[in-house]
Design a protein around this motif. Structure first.
Motif, PDB file in Angstrom:
ATOM      1  N   GLY A 120       0.792  -1.221   0.000  1.00 21.19           N
ATOM      2  CA  GLY A 120       0.000   0.000   0.000  1.00 21.19           C
ATOM      3  C   GLY A 120       0.822   1.267   0.000  1.00 21.19           C
ATOM      4  O   GLY A 120       0.583   2.187  -0.780  1.00 21.19           O
ATOM      5  N   ASN A 121       1.806   1.331   0.902  1.00 22.72           N
ATOM      6  CA  ASN A 121       2.656   2.513   1.016  1.00 22.72           C
ATOM      7  C   ASN A 121       4.094   2.089   1.255  1.00 22.72           C
ATOM      8  O   ASN A 121       4.361   1.034   1.836  1.00 22.72           O
ATOM      9  N   THR A 122       5.014   2.931   0.818  1.00 26.79           N
ATOM     10  CA  THR A 122       6.439   2.721   1.068  1.00 26.79           C
ATOM     11  C   THR A 122       6.857   3.663   2.188  1.00 26.79           C
ATOM     12  O   THR A 122       6.716   4.885   2.074  1.00 26.79           O
ATOM     13  N   LYS A 123       7.346   3.072   3.290  1.00 25.99           N
ATOM     14  CA  LYS A 123       7.732   3.848   4.462  1.00 25.99           C
ATOM     15  C   LYS A 123       9.234   3.695   4.702  1.00 25.99           C
ATOM     16  O   LYS A 123       9.765   2.606   4.467  1.00 25.99           O
ATOM     17  N   TYR A 124       9.878   4.741   5.175  1.00 27.45           N
ATOM     18  CA  TYR A 124      11.309   4.616   5.443  1.00 27.45           C
ATOM     19  C   TYR A 124      11.707   5.430   6.674  1.00 27.45           C
ATOM     20  O   TYR A 124      11.007   6.382   7.073  1.00 27.45           O
ATOM     21  N   ALA A 125      12.814   5.023   7.288  1.00 25.36           N
ATOM     22  CA  ALA A 125      13.284   5.655   8.530  1.00 25.36           C
ATOM     23  C   ALA A 125      14.799   5.634   8.572  1.00 25.36           C
ATOM     24  O   ALA A 125      15.434   4.679   8.109  1.00 25.36           O
ATOM     25  N   TYR A 126      15.380   6.695   9.144  1.00 24.05           N
ATOM     26  CA  TYR A 126      16.829   6.791   9.314  1.00 24.05           C
ATOM     27  C   TYR A 126      17.118   7.824  10.395  1.00 24.05           C
ATOM     28  O   TYR A 126      16.227   8.582  10.812  1.00 24.05           O
ATOM     29  N   ARG A 127      18.350   7.851  10.860  1.00 27.13           N
ATOM     30  CA  ARG A 127      18.743   8.816  11.880  1.00 27.13           C
ATOM     31  C   ARG A 127      19.072  10.155  11.227  1.00 27.13           C
ATOM     32  O   ARG A 127      19.950  10.252  10.374  1.00 27.13           O
ATOM     33  N   ALA A 128      18.396  11.184  11.664  1.00 23.99           N
ATOM     34  CA  ALA A 128      18.664  12.532  11.179  1.00 23.99           C
ATOM     35  C   ALA A 128      19.749  13.176  12.021  1.00 23.99           C
ATOM     36  O   ALA A 128      20.169  12.632  13.050  1.00 23.99           O
ATOM     37  N   ALA A 129      20.207  14.328  11.595  1.00 19.38           N
ATOM     38  CA  ALA A 129      21.192  15.068  12.369  1.00 19.38           C
ATOM     39  C   ALA A 129      20.614  15.397  13.740  1.00 19.38           C
ATOM     40  O   ALA A 129      19.474  15.835  13.851  1.00 19.38           O
ATOM     41  N   GLY A 130      21.381  15.155  14.782  1.00 16.44           N
ATOM     42  CA  GLY A 130      20.899  15.383  16.134  1.00 16.44           C
ATOM     43  C   GLY A 130      20.401  14.121  16.803  1.00 16.44           C
ATOM     44  O   GLY A 130      20.090  14.125  17.992  1.00 16.44           O
ATOM     45  N   GLY A 131      20.289  13.031  16.052  1.00 13.73           N
ATOM     46  CA  GLY A 131      19.930  11.753  16.654  1.00 13.73           C
ATOM     47  C   GLY A 131      18.468  11.380  16.602  1.00 13.73           C
ATOM     48  O   GLY A 131      18.098  10.258  16.995  1.00 13.73           O
ATOM     49  N   SER A 132      17.595  12.254  16.124  1.00 10.77           N
ATOM     50  CA  SER A 132      16.175  11.923  16.047  1.00 10.77           C
ATOM     51  C   SER A 132      15.924  10.983  14.860  1.00 10.77           C
ATOM     52  O   SER A 132      16.733  10.900  13.928  1.00 10.77           O
TER      53      SER A 132
END
Length: 335
Positions: A13-25
């Motif tokens: 249904g959907n393509t979701k993605y995640a990674y660490r941004a600057a600052g650790g969030s």
């Protein structure tokens, strides 16, 4: 940009993605899992009158696909570029969506890419994903290097995420059932702590799209016109709005109630596999179709705690990220 871990949940249904941004969030995003052939005509204007769609053209085996948040949800004859097939992860559509996620995140080098698979075909396609997406690749809009690919059962991402939010309150001896209601399949893992019980875990065709299709069929009967706009039905249910069908604004609530037998059939299959589960601490409900299944599951398991995880659609991707980071940390300590 180089990142140590990048997690992608390329769903039906959907393509979701995640990674660490600057600052650790944790940075997350998503777009529809639609990969139509790229348009051959560009009618955009440079005077600022018309807005530009947020899409990217991805080239797979010399064929150009258009992916991103700006792809059209409706198309003539229903040709939206969505692939609903058991071998979905082997298709060019899947590859285009995966590379699109990497492009929109601005990542060019990934130490560890974490992907998920439905429980029932994990063994079949795990090695395929590891081989296809490891190395240096050019997908038409930039090069990317992926050092290693890790593949895990989809619902495990939600279990890992749930455990991280509980901290010290997560007991490794507790038993949990994690149900991931996807677009095309519903998968579940039965786990004690992080140890999966393969006998009680499983998956079955029957996700949110089956409900949308049932609603579309019912609308077709009532209106005397074919309703093939399941993408628009999906959006209307998520946004809690009416569906525009010709000159009418249709309330989908009554149709959703009539589609409950479709949900009940899937829930019965879960019950057949896991039984009454008197020792389970909780049932964790995840996935884009979680809200559609919640009430039926509560009726099916009235004595159990049914928890709908926070932001269920993106939960697996966030969990994949945590899995990848933990694995990478172990490897670095061992080295």
């Amino acid at each position: 940009m180089k990142t140590s871990v990048f997690a992608i949940d390329v769903g039906y249904g959907n393509t979701k993605y995640a990674y660490r941004a600057a600052g650790g969030s944790i940075a997350t995003d998503m777009f529809p899992s639609l990969a139509p052939l790229a348009a051959t005509l560009n009618l955009g204007h440079g005077d600022g009158t018309m807005t530009t769609r947020k899409v990217v053209t991805v080239t797979i085996d010399k064929i150009e696909y258009e992916v991103g948040p700006g792809v059209p949800l409706n198309a003539v004859h229903g040709l939206t570029g969505r692939a609903l097939a058991a071998d979905y992860v082997t298709t060019d559509n899947y590859a285009a969506l995966l590379f699109g996620a990497i492009h929109f995140a601005g990542v060019t080098h990934i130490e560890r890419l974490v992907l998920g698979l439905p429980v029932h075909n994990l063994k079949t396609y795990s090695d395929t994903l590891k081989e296809r997406f490891c190395g240096e690749m050019d997908f038409g809009c930039g090069r990317v290097t992926i050092d290693k690919v890790v593949v895990i059962p989809q619902p495990l991402g939600s279990l890992i995420l749930a455990s991280s939010t509980r901290g010290k309150n997560f007991n490794p001896s507790d038993q949990h059932l994690v149900i991931d209601v996807g677009y095309f399949t519903t998968d579940w893992v039965y786990a004690t702590g992080f140890t999966i019980n393969n006998v009680l875990s499983g998956g079955t065709p029957g996700g949110a799209s089956h409900i949308y299709q049932r609603i579309a069929n019912l609308i077709s009967l009532d209106e005397g016109e074919d309703c093939d706009c399941i993408e628009m039905i999906d959006e209307a249910l998520r946004e809690r709005t009416t569906l525009r069908f010709f000159s009418k604004d249709i309330d989908l609530g009554p149709y959703l109630e009539k589609a409950e037998p479709v949900i009940a059939g899937v829930v019965k299959e879960i019950q057949r596999k896991v039984g009454k589960m008197p020792n389970v601490r909780s049932v964790i409900l995840s996935g884009g179709g979680a809200a559609l299944y919640a009430s039926v599951l509560r009726r099916a398991f009235p004595r159990l705690i049914i928890e709908v995880i926070d932001s269920p659609c993106i939960a697996n991707a966030r969990g994949y990220l945590l899995v990848g980071e933990a694995g990478l940390a172990r490897e670095r300590r061992a080295a």
